[in-house]
Design a protein around this motif. Structure first.
Motif, PDB file in Angstrom:
ATOM      1  N   ASN A 239      28.068 -43.658 -37.355  1.00  0.00           N
ATOM      2  CA  ASN A 239      27.749 -45.080 -37.432  1.00  0.00           C
ATOM      3  C   ASN A 239      28.064 -45.739 -36.094  1.00  0.00           C
ATOM      4  OD1 ASN A 239      29.340 -47.975 -38.366  1.00  0.00           O
ATOM      5  ND2 ASN A 239      27.200 -47.695 -38.925  1.00  0.00           N
ATOM      6  N   VAL A 240      27.006 -46.180 -35.389  1.00  0.00           N
ATOM      7  CA  VAL A 240      27.182 -46.827 -34.084  1.00  0.00           C
ATOM      8  C   VAL A 240      27.258 -48.332 -34.240  1.00  0.00           C
ATOM      9  CG1 VAL A 240      26.184 -47.159 -31.783  1.00  0.00           C
ATOM     10  CG2 VAL A 240      25.990 -44.934 -32.923  1.00  0.00           C
TER      11      VAL A 240
ATOM     12  N   VAL B 284      25.563 -47.071 -43.796  1.00  0.00           N
ATOM     13  CA  VAL B 284      25.669 -45.701 -43.294  1.00  0.00           C
ATOM     14  C   VAL B 284      24.728 -44.787 -44.071  1.00  0.00           C
ATOM     15  CG1 VAL B 284      28.076 -45.973 -42.558  1.00  0.00           C
ATOM     16  CG2 VAL B 284      27.566 -45.200 -44.895  1.00  0.00           C
ATOM     17  N   TRP B 285      24.480 -43.614 -43.522  1.00  0.00           N
ATOM     18  CA  TRP B 285      23.704 -42.591 -44.216  1.00  0.00           C
ATOM     19  C   TRP B 285      24.440 -42.158 -45.485  1.00  0.00           C
ATOM     20  CZ3 TRP B 285      18.881 -40.665 -43.437  1.00  0.00           C
ATOM     21  CH2 TRP B 285      18.248 -40.933 -42.217  1.00  0.00           C
ATOM     22  N   THR B 286      23.670 -41.957 -46.541  1.00  0.00           N
ATOM     23  CA  THR B 286      24.251 -41.519 -47.806  1.00  0.00           C
ATOM     24  C   THR B 286      23.266 -40.593 -48.504  1.00  0.00           C
ATOM     25  OG1 THR B 286      25.278 -42.272 -49.867  1.00  0.00           O
ATOM     26  CG2 THR B 286      23.341 -43.490 -49.104  1.00  0.00           C
ATOM     27  N   VAL B 287      23.609 -40.161 -49.690  1.00  0.00           N
ATOM     28  CA  VAL B 287      22.728 -39.308 -50.498  1.00  0.00           C
ATOM     29  C   VAL B 287      22.411 -40.029 -51.791  1.00  0.00           C
ATOM     30  CG1 VAL B 287      22.641 -37.194 -51.875  1.00  0.00           C
ATOM     31  CG2 VAL B 287      23.411 -37.100 -49.522  1.00  0.00           C
TER      32      VAL B 287
ATOM     33  N   ASN C  36      20.047 -56.249 -41.631  1.00  0.00           N
ATOM     34  CA  ASN C  36      21.194 -56.098 -40.742  1.00  0.00           C
ATOM     35  C   ASN C  36      20.837 -55.193 -39.567  1.00  0.00           C
ATOM     36  OD1 ASN C  36      23.587 -57.324 -42.389  1.00  0.00           O
ATOM     37  ND2 ASN C  36      22.476 -56.039 -43.850  1.00  0.00           N
ATOM     38  N   ALA C  37      21.454 -55.468 -38.434  1.00  0.00           N
ATOM     39  CA  ALA C  37      21.272 -54.615 -37.263  1.00  0.00           C
ATOM     40  C   ALA C  37      22.103 -53.351 -37.436  1.00  0.00           C
ATOM     41  CB  ALA C  37      21.683 -55.352 -35.994  1.00  0.00           C
ATOM     42  N   ASN C  38      21.450 -52.206 -37.305  1.00  0.00           N
ATOM     43  CA  ASN C  38      22.133 -50.927 -37.485  1.00  0.00           C
ATOM     44  C   ASN C  38      21.645 -49.908 -36.465  1.00  0.00           C
ATOM     45  OD1 ASN C  38      23.858 -50.351 -40.181  1.00  0.00           O
ATOM     46  ND2 ASN C  38      22.381 -51.990 -40.566  1.00  0.00           N
ATOM     47  N   GLU C  39      22.532 -49.004 -36.096  1.00  0.00           N
ATOM     48  CA  GLU C  39      22.170 -47.757 -35.432  1.00  0.00           C
ATOM     49  C   GLU C  39      23.024 -46.672 -36.074  1.00  0.00           C
ATOM     50  OE1 GLU C  39      22.614 -45.286 -31.270  1.00  0.00           O
ATOM     51  OE2 GLU C  39      22.377 -47.487 -31.148  1.00  0.00           O
TER      52      GLU C  39
ATOM     53  N   THR D  94      17.383 -47.031 -36.912  1.00  0.00           N
ATOM     54  CA  THR D  94      17.713 -48.342 -36.355  1.00  0.00           C
ATOM     55  C   THR D  94      17.057 -49.431 -37.186  1.00  0.00           C
ATOM     56  OG1 THR D  94      15.836 -48.219 -34.813  1.00  0.00           O
ATOM     57  CG2 THR D  94      18.002 -47.521 -33.987  1.00  0.00           C
ATOM     58  N   SER D  95      17.727 -50.559 -37.291  1.00  0.00           N
ATOM     59  CA  SER D  95      17.169 -51.733 -37.952  1.00  0.00           C
ATOM     60  C   SER D  95      17.636 -52.973 -37.223  1.00  0.00           C
ATOM     61  CB  SER D  95      17.597 -51.778 -39.426  1.00  0.00           C
ATOM     62  OG  SER D  95      19.011 -51.859 -39.551  1.00  0.00           O
ATOM     63  N   THR D  96      17.019 -54.096 -37.544  1.00  0.00           N
ATOM     64  CA  THR D  96      17.361 -55.362 -36.893  1.00  0.00           C
ATOM     65  C   THR D  96      17.596 -56.425 -37.957  1.00  0.00           C
ATOM     66  OG1 THR D  96      15.085 -56.193 -36.778  1.00  0.00           O
ATOM     67  CG2 THR D  96      15.820 -54.725 -34.994  1.00  0.00           C
ATOM     68  N   THR D  97      17.996 -57.582 -37.527  1.00  0.00           N
ATOM     69  CA  THR D  97      18.179 -58.703 -38.457  1.00  0.00           C
ATOM     70  C   THR D  97      16.842 -59.244 -38.946  1.00  0.00           C
ATOM     71  OG1 THR D  97      18.332 -60.222 -36.570  1.00  0.00           O
ATOM     72  CG2 THR D  97      20.406 -59.371 -37.503  1.00  0.00           C
TER      73      THR D  97
END
Length: 690
Positions: free
Chosen positions: A550-551, A556-559, A580-583, A671-674
């Motif tokens: 998680n950057v 986070v990645w899940t199953v 949400n902004a994610n990497e 990646t995602s953004t707001t």
């Protein structure tokens, strides 16, 4: 894994078809079970204060706290309303509080089959509740037991909790209800035997069998009390599954139940149904499932093709019929809303606006059917003559509507026959073969198609077959085919397929992967060596072989296995109360390509909602931190349909030749953004090589 092995599926279909042909017809009549040796009790045992029991009503019981073991020395009594003797009810005993005028029903979940041998319909039973527990499944309160294996009462504990009355066995008189009365206020009757009068199965399913082999299906039922349909849920393991449902109006008797907000009914035995009166509520005046050729003229497939003369389509106005054999259907998803039929004069595509046609007994491969042709249409679609109907207000040619199938298609009422192919070489193919089931002799996939799947991405894929003289033909496979992600066979042999045509070009469609199982040496004498899986992960064990980094962002990645029939997949979603902004990185364990001469990676993806595309990378020098690692972006084919879940796309085999002889890791970067946060799902991960 979402896509089952098509070879095993094909074998299963052959076996079940053979059983259908050779097995006797179940007449739905049974001998009473012998209960002499099964322990029983009488009411006096529970009424004796020395035994310390407190009696609860079924209503009292269902109000108790859930998901915890009952500690009271209490019991309930009732009458068994169900029977699992026909196999339509599975690991469940339904009871009601009175045999003739019930006020409450109960669903009892047991890890036990053939319960009718101990607790036949009508038997009075006592259930000792201490140690049992309530839970809710599909919005229905059920009685069971909390165990590591689930909430059913294990078979070994059933004798300690459920007792049959030694002498009382009643006749269960079904409670009369209308479909309009199936509302929340009457959920107290769930588990009771009920009767619906003026009932009839929906016209869209007329002349169909109760259920296809080994598949549970919902059949729509109606009465004259409401326009809201209800469901009859039928098991493909029921002894009556292959029988044709009654096509008239009348009395339906079954167990009243519910799943979430959908009310549904379970048939105990088909002899409980008396639905043979005509006319029906929808105006059908006589049994629509019986074919008669009175006043009709028989045509051949060749004759039907000649009924197309010009224009976009031609309506068939004559009182004609054709008898033909089904040669290919949609069982593996490679055909969609159509099937192929054939007689001695040729083959023809028959378009029907309905999915899962293979689940209808009439459309099983090898079945003979009669088709009344009047008011159907023939059209020349890109060079192939097809049979079907009009849609979109008569503006387009396509499939006959689901609700009209019973008007045109009739079961030949003969055992399934082997489908015999017409043997051809590529050079021998002519327009007369279009629509036929053929055996194309001595062909192989071209070198450029070796180590590739039948289909990849989000659309149908063309692969090329060639003979040893260099003649070629296209084999086309839908990305929805169950074998789409399987690698093509690399040897030479015979291909069994339907021949179609598209704008002057012949192309083949195979219903099953086994239809192109090519194992002989290739034209140049070489022996094809298939890829083997070096490492594979279907995420059934979670992310134990992956590193999730998680950057940025809280997600986070899940199953998950939601919507995937219990099969796991990796998932990343940057939406939580808003975008949400994610990497986030999902990085595989190290995989060795040392000693390999070829290597590929493949997987499937599914995307929903707008957002950035998933990125796929490879590295041979992972540092433990994504930002300091040298990554190579891989040209992966990904799902592009952001409007729906469930349309998994195969990546195809992505070449890893740049990493031969090295230890590598594969990574998925999300990646995602707001402004936009897509949901990405990954499954069927494989690194293959030789």
């Amino acid at each position: 894994m979402k896509k089952y092995n098509s070879i095993l599926k094909y074998i299963f279909v052959v076996i079940t078809a053979a059983l259908f042909i050779t097995g006797c017809v179940h007449d739905d009549k049974y001998d009473a079970p012998n209960l002499d040796d099964y322990q029983c009790r009488n009411a006096s045992y529970y009424e004796n204060s020395a035994n310390g029991f407190t009696k609860w009503t079924l209503h009292d019981l269902k109000l108790k706290p859930q998901s915890q073991a009952i500690t009271d020395n209490a019991y309930v009594e009732g009458y068994v309303s169900s029977t699992d003797e026909t196999g339509n009810i599975y690991k469940t005993i339904y009871i009601q509080d009175d045999p003739t005028n019930p006020t409450e029903g109960l669903t009892v979940s047991v890890d036990m089959v053939s319960t009718y041998t101990k607790f036949p319909q009508g038997a009075k039973v006592y259930i000792e509740l201490k140690g049992l527990a309530l839970s809710t499944y599909g919005n229905v309160v059920q009685l069971g037991m909390i165990t590591d294996a689930g909430t059913r009462i294990p078979e070994k504990y059933v004798p300690a909790h459920i007792y049959r009355d030694c002498s009382v066995k009643a006749t269960i008189v079904p409670k009369v209800m209308t479909l309009a009365q199936m509302v929340t206020a009457n959920d107290k009757y769930i588990g009771c035997l009920i009767q619906v009068n003026n009932a009839e199965f929906d016209s869209k399913i007329l002349c169909m069998n109760y259920a296809p082999d080994a598949t549970t299906v919902d059949r729509v039922i109606r009465d004259n009390s409401t326009t809201t349909a209800r469901i009859v849920r039928n098991s493909g393991y029921a002894s009556f599954a292959n029988q044709i449902m009654p096509s008239g109006n009348g009395k339906f008797v079954g167990i009243y139940s519910k799943y979430n907000s959908t009310y549904q009914l379970y048939i105990n035995r088909v002899s409980d149904l008396e639905m043979n009166k005509f006319p029906r509520l929808d105006g059908i005046a006589a049994d629509p499932c019986k074919f008669s050729d009175t006043g009709l003229t028989q045509k051949t497939i060749a004759d039907v093709k000649k009924l197309y003369t010009s224009g976009n389509w031609n309506q068939i106005t004559g009182d004609f019929y054709v008898k033909a054999q089904v040669t290919a259907n949609d069982e593996t998803g490679n055909l969609y809303k159509y099937l192929y039929i054939e007689d001695a004069t040729g083959g023809l595509r028959f378009n029907i606006n309905k999915t899962n046609l293979y689940q209808d007994n009439r459309f099983r491969v090898g079945k003979d059917i009669y088709i009344k042709l009047k008011n159907l249409y023939v059209s020349n679609v890109s060079g192939e003559i097809q049979l079907g109907g009009l849609y979109n207000g008569g503006a387009n040619f396509g499939g006959i509507e689901e609700g009209d199938i019973y008007k045109s298609v009739f079961d030949g009422n003969a055992p399934i026959r082997d489908v015999l192919p017409s043997e051809r070489t590529i050079s021998q193919l002519t327009n007369a073969d279009v629509g036929r089931w053929i055996k194309l002799k001595e062909v192989q996939f071209i070198d450029a198609d070796l180590y590739k799947p039948y289909a990849s991405g989000t659309s149908a894929t063309n692969r090329t077959l060639t003979d040893c003289t260099g003649k070629t033909i296209v084999l086309r496979t839908s990305n929805f085919a169950t074998f789409a992600g399987k690698d093509v066979s690399g040897g030479k042999g015979d291909v069994y397929a339907i021949l179609s045509a598209f704008n002057g070009t012949y192309q083949l469609w195979i219903p099953y992967q086994i239809n192109a199982n090519l194992n002989n040496p290739r034209c140049d004498g070489s022996t094809y060596v298939p890829l083997s899986t070096i490492y594979g992960d279907d995420f059934s064990s979670g992310l134990v072989n992956w590193t999730a980094v998680n950057v940025t962002g809280a997600q986070v990645w899940t199953v998950s296995n939601q919507g995937n029939s219990g099969n796991n997949y990796a998932m990343m979603n940057g939406f939580a109360s808003g975008n949400n902004a994610n990497e986030d990185w999902l990085i595989s364990k190290e995989v060795s390509l040392v000693g390999k001469t070829k290597a590929f990676v493949s997987f499937t993806t599914d995307v929903r909602y707008a957002g950035n595309a998933l990125q796929v990378y490879a590295t041979d020098n992972y540092t433990g931190t994504p930002s300091t690692t040298t990554w190579t972006l891989l040209p992966a084919t990904l799902d592009t349909n952001t409007a729906a879940f469930g349309d998994w796309a195969s990546s195809g085999n992505i070449n890893l030749s740049a990493f031969l002889g090295k230890n590598i890791r594969i990574a998925f970067k999300y990646t995602s953004t707001t402004s936009a946060a897509a949901t990405w799902e990954v499954d069927d991960f494989k690194v293959k090589g030789l």
